[in-house]
Design an enzyme around this catalytic site. Structure first.
Site, PDB file in Angstrom:
ATOM      1  N   CYS A  41     -21.856   0.405  28.068  1.00  0.00           N
ATOM      2  CA  CYS A  41     -23.030  -0.639  27.827  1.00  0.00           C
ATOM      3  C   CYS A  41     -22.901  -1.965  28.537  1.00  0.00           C
ATOM      4  CB  CYS A  41     -23.113  -1.069  26.425  1.00  0.00           C
ATOM      5  SG  CYS A  41     -22.881   0.402  25.061  1.00  0.00           S
ATOM      6  N   ARG A  50     -22.701   0.877  35.491  1.00  0.00           N
ATOM      7  CA  ARG A  50     -21.793   1.168  34.352  1.00  0.00           C
ATOM      8  C   ARG A  50     -21.981   2.396  33.786  1.00  0.00           C
ATOM      9  NH1 ARG A  50     -19.478  -4.176  33.023  1.00  0.00           N
ATOM     10  NH2 ARG A  50     -19.121  -3.575  30.490  1.00  0.00           N
ATOM     11  N   TRP A  86     -24.742   3.367  26.698  1.00  0.00           N
ATOM     12  CA  TRP A  86     -23.867   4.239  26.897  1.00  0.00           C
ATOM     13  C   TRP A  86     -23.535   4.933  25.407  1.00  0.00           C
ATOM     14  CZ3 TRP A  86     -18.946   6.546  26.532  1.00  0.00           C
ATOM     15  CH2 TRP A  86     -18.912   7.558  27.606  1.00  0.00           C
ATOM     16  N   ASN A 133     -21.769  -4.514  23.198  1.00  0.00           N
ATOM     17  CA  ASN A 133     -21.240  -3.606  24.063  1.00  0.00           C
ATOM     18  C   ASN A 133     -19.649  -3.698  23.147  1.00  0.00           C
ATOM     19  OD1 ASN A 133     -19.407  -2.216  25.843  1.00  0.00           O
ATOM     20  ND2 ASN A 133     -19.152  -4.045  27.237  1.00  0.00           N
ATOM     21  N   GLY A 134     -19.253  -2.236  23.040  1.00  0.00           N
ATOM     22  CA  GLY A 134     -17.972  -2.043  22.271  1.00  0.00           C
ATOM     23  C   GLY A 134     -17.916  -1.159  21.271  1.00  0.00           C
ATOM     24  N   GLU A 188      -7.279  13.236  43.943  1.00  0.00           N
ATOM     25  CA  GLU A 188      -8.387  12.194  44.093  1.00  0.00           C
ATOM     26  C   GLU A 188      -9.739  13.008  44.661  1.00  0.00           C
ATOM     27  OE1 GLU A 188      -9.235   9.748  42.751  1.00  0.00           O
ATOM     28  OE2 GLU A 188     -10.634   8.773  43.950  1.00  0.00           O
ATOM     29  N   LYS A 235     -13.200  13.417  42.898  1.00  0.00           N
ATOM     30  CA  LYS A 235     -14.493  12.807  43.432  1.00  0.00           C
ATOM     31  C   LYS A 235     -15.547  14.230  43.608  1.00  0.00           C
ATOM     32  CE  LYS A 235     -13.902   9.764  43.407  1.00  0.00           C
ATOM     33  NZ  LYS A 235     -13.409   8.712  43.146  1.00  0.00           N
ATOM     34  N   GLU A 286     -16.868  14.637  39.811  1.00  0.00           N
ATOM     35  CA  GLU A 286     -17.555  13.624  39.315  1.00  0.00           C
ATOM     36  C   GLU A 286     -19.069  13.531  39.615  1.00  0.00           C
ATOM     37  OE1 GLU A 286     -14.935  10.037  40.862  1.00  0.00           O
ATOM     38  OE2 GLU A 286     -15.259   9.379  38.810  1.00  0.00           O
ATOM     39  N   HIS A 338       2.306  30.788  40.436  1.00  0.00           N
ATOM     40  CA  HIS A 338       2.598  31.118  39.037  1.00  0.00           C
ATOM     41  C   HIS A 338       1.390  31.071  38.226  1.00  0.00           C
ATOM     42  CE1 HIS A 338       6.614  30.569  40.320  1.00  0.00           C
ATOM     43  NE2 HIS A 338       6.521  29.386  40.855  1.00  0.00           N
ATOM     44  N   LYS A 376     -18.649   3.329  34.651  1.00  0.00           N
ATOM     45  CA  LYS A 376     -17.858   2.790  35.439  1.00  0.00           C
ATOM     46  C   LYS A 376     -16.799   1.980  34.798  1.00  0.00           C
ATOM     47  CE  LYS A 376     -16.831   1.332  39.721  1.00  0.00           C
ATOM     48  NZ  LYS A 376     -16.335   2.276  40.841  1.00  0.00           N
TER      49      LYS A 376
HETATM   50  C1  G6P Z   1     -13.913   5.352  34.767  1.00  0.00           C
HETATM   51  C2  G6P Z   1     -14.469   5.620  36.218  1.00  0.00           C
HETATM   52  C3  G6P Z   1     -13.364   6.099  37.419  1.00  0.00           C
HETATM   53  C4  G6P Z   1     -12.068   5.032  37.341  1.00  0.00           C
HETATM   54  C5  G6P Z   1     -11.626   4.973  35.733  1.00  0.00           C
HETATM   55  C6  G6P Z   1     -10.633   3.857  35.698  1.00  0.00           C
HETATM   56  O1  G6P Z   1     -13.583   6.653  34.376  1.00  0.00           O
HETATM   57  O2  G6P Z   1     -15.500   6.468  36.511  1.00  0.00           O
HETATM   58  O3  G6P Z   1     -13.964   5.913  38.660  1.00  0.00           O
HETATM   59  O4  G6P Z   1     -11.369   5.500  38.079  1.00  0.00           O
HETATM   60  O5  G6P Z   1     -12.814   4.816  34.775  1.00  0.00           O
HETATM   61  O6  G6P Z   1     -11.319   2.711  35.725  1.00  0.00           O
HETATM   62  P1  G6P Z   1     -10.569   1.273  36.272  1.00  0.00           P
HETATM   63  O7  G6P Z   1     -11.702   0.244  36.095  1.00  0.00           O
HETATM   64  O8  G6P Z   1      -9.452   1.090  34.949  1.00  0.00           O
HETATM   65  O9  G6P Z   1     -10.034   1.611  37.571  1.00  0.00           O
END
Ligand code: G6P
Length: 609
Positions: free
Chosen positions: A2, A27, A75, A99-100, A482, A486, A489, A505, A604
């Protein structure tokens, strides 16, 4: 997660609130709403969907007119995304955005129901609105009612509040969830993050836990939980509005990929003194480093993956044991850490709930904590014993690219200094490695230039895949994680990363004719081993995309596509190889027509568990 905004000033507040919320879209959210003082009455507009849906609704049904109000992007946590569950939520005299997560909302709801109050939504937020309204109806004083209410709440919250009896005042309070107070000329703001207000002002206060802010057009007052005034230090953001725009690129993600060389320079250069890393200003000095026993790198998502690279690098050159942990696992498994251990928390936002909790737990157990954080003044940054800021600038795209890249650069700075402090490398090697790190911005730039076209071409071959594998060994495996994240996502194609030697395995049974396998093979000592694994998947029909180095001897017929990275210092190659992995994911998502910067279901800044 949020996003919250609030405004009191001289402009049309609905427009300011929507603009500010647009800057928080990154976000992640699924509904939006605003509340504006219109002729001294609170007028609410809210809608499921994107901000555009809210704006369309206001165009159809009328936009509230006034010079103050609060706004929110939601969210969903408690209750599905719907108009009713969208914020703001109201009691008789109180309207607020949140938010929270309120952990004890059920008990509070029961209490309020016994008082004859009823609820329209499924949210924990409406419970806060009703509880505040309940206290306000007895106390009749807004700040005291806020204090009384927050004392009842368990969990995390940042609240933007308006009281019908106090037109053109906005109230705010926070615990755990971030909130800043923007200070303009004859206008003041609240926001979850600086990008929301940067087009209006660069000056802001950071609200601390349980502080209450009262905003009017010409003044802002801040109080502590005892209703005592608090004096705050005014902060100024060191980037401007261009940093939060797309700058001519179609998406933030591709803009941010292209910003990586600059981000590395901004992060590394200030930490180099006389040709070697100097982390003194971060509270890290050779004495501290010498005494470290074990290192734990704890983080979530891409930040955790930067830790995977960090583990290989630190263990290789500083010969110190490193465990990488997912923050949400670390915090609940009673980890064996204590005095003499170093816990490195990596976080772009500095607000990720699990990472923050993991850091607090490590501190409680007596370990030293080092935060590698991008967002200035964030909670993790403030609470860590030692702190290295990455200087990626604001990262807006949900899928992390430049923040991950600079986290890697800090892993190297740290590893080199640790290795030297522990006597694992001599001065010549120390200087040499540092000089190579200083060459990475230029190299990354070259790689972006040289791999864009081929990454685009490769992505066209992935568009219809149901699933694919990323394989590699050592540092290449850390990178594959990673690369795979990516792609998942933003393209929504299922993928796994696998240690190449572990395939046989079990996972190799998944390989069928035409299944894409992205094989990363840049490390010379294990190159031949990875090549053997590539042959194994190729023999079972996989379509192999191989990423290796210029000059590598690629056996005939093992790869359908070969993407070559320039030769460079081997240990630093992850900073180069992550570029085509980012580009492949990006172009695949674009061609599949996905919302690249705001992928479905993702947020985010994950400020809840
Ligand atoms: C969320 C984001 C990711 C990020 C992760 C950790 O899942 O979508 O892109 O890597 O949080 O976030 P931070 O702000 O702790 O790096």
């Amino acid at each position: 997660m949020c996003g919250i905004v609030g405004y009191v000033g001289h402009r049309n507040s609905a427009d300011v609130l929507v603009n500010a919320l647009t800057r928080l879209e990154y976000r992640g959210y699924d509904s939006a709403g605003i509340a504006v003082f219109e002729n001294d009455k609170i007028s609410v507009a809210k809608s499921k969907g994107k901000l555009k849906d809210l704006v369309d609704k206001m165009d159809r049904e009328g936009k509230p007119q006034g010079i103050s109000g609060i706004g929110h992007t939601r969210w969903a946590t408690h209750g599905e995304p719907s108009d009713i569950n969208s914020h703001p939520h109201s009691g008789a005299k109180v309207t607020l955005v949140h938010n929270g997560i309120i952990e004890n909302y059920k008990e509070l709801k029961e209490f309020l129901e016994k008082q004859g109050r009823s609820f329209l939504s499924d949210t924990d937020t409406e419970v806060v609105a009703q509880l505040l309204d309940y206290y306000y109806s007895h106390i009749k004083e807004p700040v005291k009612a806020i204090i009384e209410t927050t004392q009842e709440l368990k969990g995390s919250f940042a609240l933007g509040i308006v009281f019908e009896d106090f037109p053109n005042k906005v109230f705010a309070v926070r615990r755990e969830s971030p909130l800043i107070i923007g200070i303009g000329k004859d206008e003041n703001f609240i926001a979850s993050d600086v990008p929301a207000i940067i087009q209006y002002t660069k000056d802001y206060y950071l609200l601390e836990h349980d502080e209450i802010a009262v905003l009017e057009q010409k003044r802002v007052r801040i109080f502590d939980i005892h209703y005592q005034p608090v004096k705050k230090e005014l902060k100024t953001a060191d980037w401007d509005v261009d940093a939060v725009g797309k700058g001519g690129y179609p998406h933030y993600m591709i803009k941010e990929i292209n910003e990586q060389p600059t981000a590395i320079k901004n992060t590394v250069l200030p930490r180099i003194k006389d040709g070697v890393p100097c982390l003194d200003e971060c509270n890290i000095n050779p004495e501290v480093l010498k005494n470290i026993k074990n290192i734990y790198i704890v983080a979530c998502g891409s930040a955790m993956h930067s830790g995977m690279v960090g583990k290989y690098v630190i263990e290789e050159i500083a010969r110190t044991a490193v465990t990488v942990d997912i923050a949400s696992e670390f915090r609940y498994r009673n980890p064996i850490v204590g005095k003499g251990d170093l816990i490195i928390i990596v976080s772009q936002s500095g607000e990720t709930a699990d990472s923050l909790a993991a850091m607090r737990l490590a501190k409680q157990k007596g370990a030293k904590t080092l935060a590698i954080v991008n967002a200035m003044g964030s909670t993790i940054a403030r609470e860590a014993d030692m702190l290295i800021y990455t200087h990626a600038g604001p990262e807006i795209s949900v899928a992390s690219t430049k923040a991950y890249m600079v986290q890697l650069s800090v892993m190297y700075l740290f590893a080199f200094e640790l290795a030297f402090a522990k006597g694992q490398i001599d001065e010549e090697k120390y200087r040499y490695l540092t000089s190579k790190l200083l060459e990475t911005p230029e190299m990354v730039e070259k790689v972006i230039e040289h791999t864009t076209e081929i990454s685009q071409k490769i992505s066209t071959k992935l568009l219809t895949a149901d699933s694919l594998l990323y394989i590699g060994r050592g540092l290449d495996y850390a990178l594959s994680m990673e690369g795979s994240l990516k792609l998942k996502e933003i393209s929504y194609i299922h993928s796994e990363s696998y240690a190449a030697g572990e395939l046989k395995h079990g996972t190799i049974s998944l390989i069928t004719k035409g299944m894409p396998v992205i094989a990363v093979a840049t490390q010379s000592s294990i190159y031949e081993k990875t090549v053997s694994n590539i042959k194994e998947v190729k023999a079972r029909g996989a379509k192999v995309i191989m990423i290796c180095r210029e000059g590598n001897d690629v056996p005939k017929d093992i790869a359908d596509y070969v993407l070559k990275i320039p030769n460079f210092e081997e240990i630093l190659l992850p900073m180069l190889v992550c570029v085509p992995l980012q580009l492949i994911a990006y172009y695949t998502a674009v061609q599949r027509g996905n919302d690249v910067d705001q992928p479905r279901n993702l947020a985010k800044s994950v400020t809840v568990e």
